[in-house]
Scaffold this motif. Sequence first.
Motif, mmCIF file in Angstrom:
data_model
loop_
_atom_site.group_PDB
_atom_site.id
_atom_site.type_symbol
_atom_site.label_atom_id
_atom_site.label_comp_id
_atom_site.label_asym_id
_atom_site.label_seq_id
_atom_site.Cartn_x
_atom_site.Cartn_y
_atom_site.Cartn_z
ATOM 1 N N GLY A 205 0.740 -1.221 0.118
ATOM 2 C CA GLY A 205 0.083 -0.086 -0.050
ATOM 3 C C GLY A 205 0.855 1.509 0.094
ATOM 4 O O GLY A 205 1.422 1.577 1.029
ATOM 5 N N ASP A 206 0.895 2.078 -1.083
ATOM 6 C CA ASP A 206 1.586 3.133 -1.240
ATOM 7 C C ASP A 206 0.969 4.241 -1.973
ATOM 8 O O ASP A 206 0.482 4.144 -3.218
ATOM 9 C CB ASP A 206 2.854 2.968 -1.980
ATOM 10 N N ALA A 207 0.706 5.354 -1.531
ATOM 11 C CA ALA A 207 -0.092 6.484 -2.160
ATOM 12 C C ALA A 207 0.416 6.679 -3.608
ATOM 13 O O ALA A 207 -0.296 6.869 -4.375
ATOM 14 C CB ALA A 207 -0.309 7.511 -1.460
ATOM 15 N N GLY A 208 1.771 7.032 -3.705
ATOM 16 C CA GLY A 208 2.250 7.273 -4.740
ATOM 17 C C GLY A 208 2.248 6.277 -5.962
ATOM 18 O O GLY A 208 1.760 6.704 -6.988
ATOM 19 N N PHE A 209 2.151 5.080 -5.628
ATOM 20 C CA PHE A 209 2.060 3.784 -6.432
ATOM 21 C C PHE A 209 0.636 3.983 -7.018
ATOM 22 O O PHE A 209 0.345 3.491 -8.202
ATOM 23 C CB PHE A 209 2.552 2.534 -5.867
ATOM 24 N N THR A 210 -0.175 4.176 -6.024
ATOM 25 C CA THR A 210 -1.612 4.115 -6.298
ATOM 26 C C THR A 210 -2.235 4.950 -7.271
ATOM 27 O O THR A 210 -2.757 4.880 -8.286
ATOM 28 C CB THR A 210 -2.512 4.267 -4.862
ATOM 29 N N THR A 211 -1.866 6.339 -7.022
ATOM 30 C CA THR A 211 -2.008 7.385 -7.975
ATOM 31 C C THR A 211 -1.491 7.232 -9.248
ATOM 32 O O THR A 211 -2.051 7.602 -10.431
ATOM 33 C CB THR A 211 -1.629 8.851 -7.390
ATOM 34 N N SER A 212 -0.284 6.650 -9.416
ATOM 35 C CA SER A 212 0.268 6.473 -10.793
ATOM 36 C C SER A 212 -0.395 5.462 -11.555
ATOM 37 O O SER A 212 -0.429 5.600 -12.570
ATOM 38 C CB SER A 212 1.660 5.978 -10.533
ATOM 39 N N MET A 213 -0.712 4.554 -10.788
ATOM 40 C CA MET A 213 -1.502 3.201 -11.326
ATOM 41 C C MET A 213 -2.845 3.798 -11.914
ATOM 42 O O MET A 213 -3.488 3.125 -12.953
ATOM 43 C CB MET A 213 -1.596 2.218 -10.429
ATOM 44 N N ILE A 214 -3.858 4.449 -10.960
ATOM 45 C CA ILE A 214 -4.907 4.956 -11.667
ATOM 46 C C ILE A 214 -4.584 6.020 -12.800
ATOM 47 O O ILE A 214 -5.434 6.029 -13.670
ATOM 48 C CB ILE A 214 -5.457 5.889 -10.187
ATOM 49 N N TRP A 215 -3.627 6.690 -12.848
ATOM 50 C CA TRP A 215 -3.389 7.549 -13.769
ATOM 51 C C TRP A 215 -3.029 6.519 -15.066
ATOM 52 O O TRP A 215 -3.879 6.991 -16.399
ATOM 53 C CB TRP A 215 -2.068 8.358 -13.371
ATOM 54 N N ASP A 409 -3.873 4.797 6.667
ATOM 55 C CA ASP A 409 -4.941 4.612 7.590
ATOM 56 C C ASP A 409 -6.311 4.183 6.871
ATOM 57 O O ASP A 409 -7.287 3.989 7.580
ATOM 58 C CB ASP A 409 -5.200 5.552 8.451
ATOM 59 N N THR A 410 -6.429 4.332 5.587
ATOM 60 C CA THR A 410 -7.668 4.386 4.822
ATOM 61 C C THR A 410 -7.373 3.127 3.752
ATOM 62 O O THR A 410 -7.629 1.811 4.065
ATOM 63 C CB THR A 410 -7.829 5.702 4.016
ATOM 64 N N VAL A 411 -6.593 3.360 2.472
ATOM 65 C CA VAL A 411 -6.517 2.370 1.903
ATOM 66 C C VAL A 411 -5.458 1.393 1.937
ATOM 67 O O VAL A 411 -5.746 -0.073 1.774
ATOM 68 C CB VAL A 411 -5.925 3.068 0.341
ATOM 69 N N GLY A 412 -4.657 1.795 2.840
ATOM 70 C CA GLY A 412 -3.471 0.888 3.404
ATOM 71 C C GLY A 412 -4.197 -0.251 4.312
ATOM 72 O O GLY A 412 -3.813 -1.388 4.197
ATOM 73 N N GLN A 413 -5.261 0.093 4.651
ATOM 74 C CA GLN A 413 -6.075 -0.990 5.736
ATOM 75 C C GLN A 413 -6.480 -2.277 4.758
ATOM 76 O O GLN A 413 -6.923 -3.565 5.141
ATOM 77 C CB GLN A 413 -7.252 -0.458 6.397
ATOM 78 N N ALA A 414 -7.008 -1.748 3.390
ATOM 79 C CA ALA A 414 -7.440 -2.846 2.579
ATOM 80 C C ALA A 414 -6.309 -3.966 2.231
ATOM 81 O O ALA A 414 -6.482 -5.176 2.201
ATOM 82 C CB ALA A 414 -7.828 -2.186 1.234
ATOM 83 N N TYR A 415 -4.909 -3.351 2.163
ATOM 84 C CA TYR A 415 -3.999 -4.357 1.844
ATOM 85 C C TYR A 415 -3.726 -4.942 3.110
ATOM 86 O O TYR A 415 -3.406 -6.214 2.963
ATOM 87 C CB TYR A 415 -2.742 -3.484 1.452
#
Length: 445
Positions: A205-215, A409-415
């Motif tokens: 779970g990594d915010a930078g990776f998530t936004t890049s993958m969504i991009w 604390d949000t998306v990271g919990q799904a991981y």
Amino acid sequence: MRITRSATRRTLSVVAAAALVGSLAACSAGGDAGSTGSADDLDAALEQGGKITYWSWTPSAEAQVAAFEEAYPNVDVELVNAGTNTEEYTKLQNAIKAGSGAPDVVQIEYYAIPQFALSDALVDLGEYGLDELEDQYSASTWGAVNVDGKLVGLPQDSGPMALFYNATVFQENGIEVPATWDEYVQAARDLHAADPSKYLTSDTGDAGFTTSMIWQAGGRPFGIDGTDITIDLADEGTQQWTGVWNQLVEEELLATTPGWSDEWFKGLADGSIASLVIGAWMPGVLESSVPDASGDWRVAPMPTYDGTPVAAENGGGGQSVTKQSENPALAAAFLRWLNSDPASIDIFLESGGFPSTTADLDDPEFVGYESEYFGGQKINEVLTQASKDVSSGWSYLPYQVYANSIYGDTVGQAYANASDLNDGLADWQEQLVQYGNDQGFSVSE
């Protein structure tokens, strides 16, 4: 020869700082020495000389400052390492609120630039004619330093994404290099079934990776129009990504090794982590931190959803001139040299940076470089093409630094729970909407 040997920074770690953005009124506080000028003013400022302060953590900064001062002996540049990413941003934010203490020139990653631009803390470099440099940079990086119609920085490096994979592990386990995300998911299943000690990739779970993958998937969850913001982390592109990545999360096909830890580097070395989808600055990290795997790794284009080549940026940044600068013309002149003069860019490339400048991305010597670490592969052929394949139209939130800080604390919990990423994204969105409205933005869903 210009080669890429070491990453300029580790931009994928989840940021830990909380609440870097104050109220909009507080953010806009600070000095403003004025910035109206022209390109001629920059040349005159260099001739007159003076002293400026430059905040940077890049490995090339010291050599670049030395080269600049040799070329312009009338200018004294005080180089300060104020900390890496969020540590520096906290200090910069505090200086902005206090109205003093900010440097003349500051390094800022692309994801954080809107925060400081929309708080009116950065000089519009277009007023010095630097908007005429647009053709010198890749479209995605140029777009990243243009905020709300103003040129608030110049690009330095870039991180177009590609698939880095351990060819030895792939070959030993009969894994074909995946060209699509469906093939990637199947490769993850096949590799882990063939050898349960191995995982196709690591992601906790990594915010930078998530936004890049969504991009890359075509998602555009953040709409920015001044202080009016829309957030939709359930748009079609985002759901296209979660439709793929949920399979890996819920089937527990991802290594749970935290990124950038000693264990993570060990996994990259011994093949238990067999690939990474990451920015073009990664070769230098592997060479310097995973030397024993030399010859094993290769680079391929980022997998796609329908076979059409498309990539996203992951990491990278540039430099800006702050409005607290008492000599903005001299600061802008230094920045012009830093990110457009060949002498400076040569130093940057030799330190391992991946360029944003089109002249270097198209340079046959750079493109044709054969990497010994990557088994003689001409890796920059793949990486420079990825730069050209980055899709347009992406925007970060003007409080993305804060957004990244609450991701765990949000998306990271799904991981952590091997559960639906969409639920985590919904939680992230709810908190981002509330936070933005609390800061004086008008945020809607």
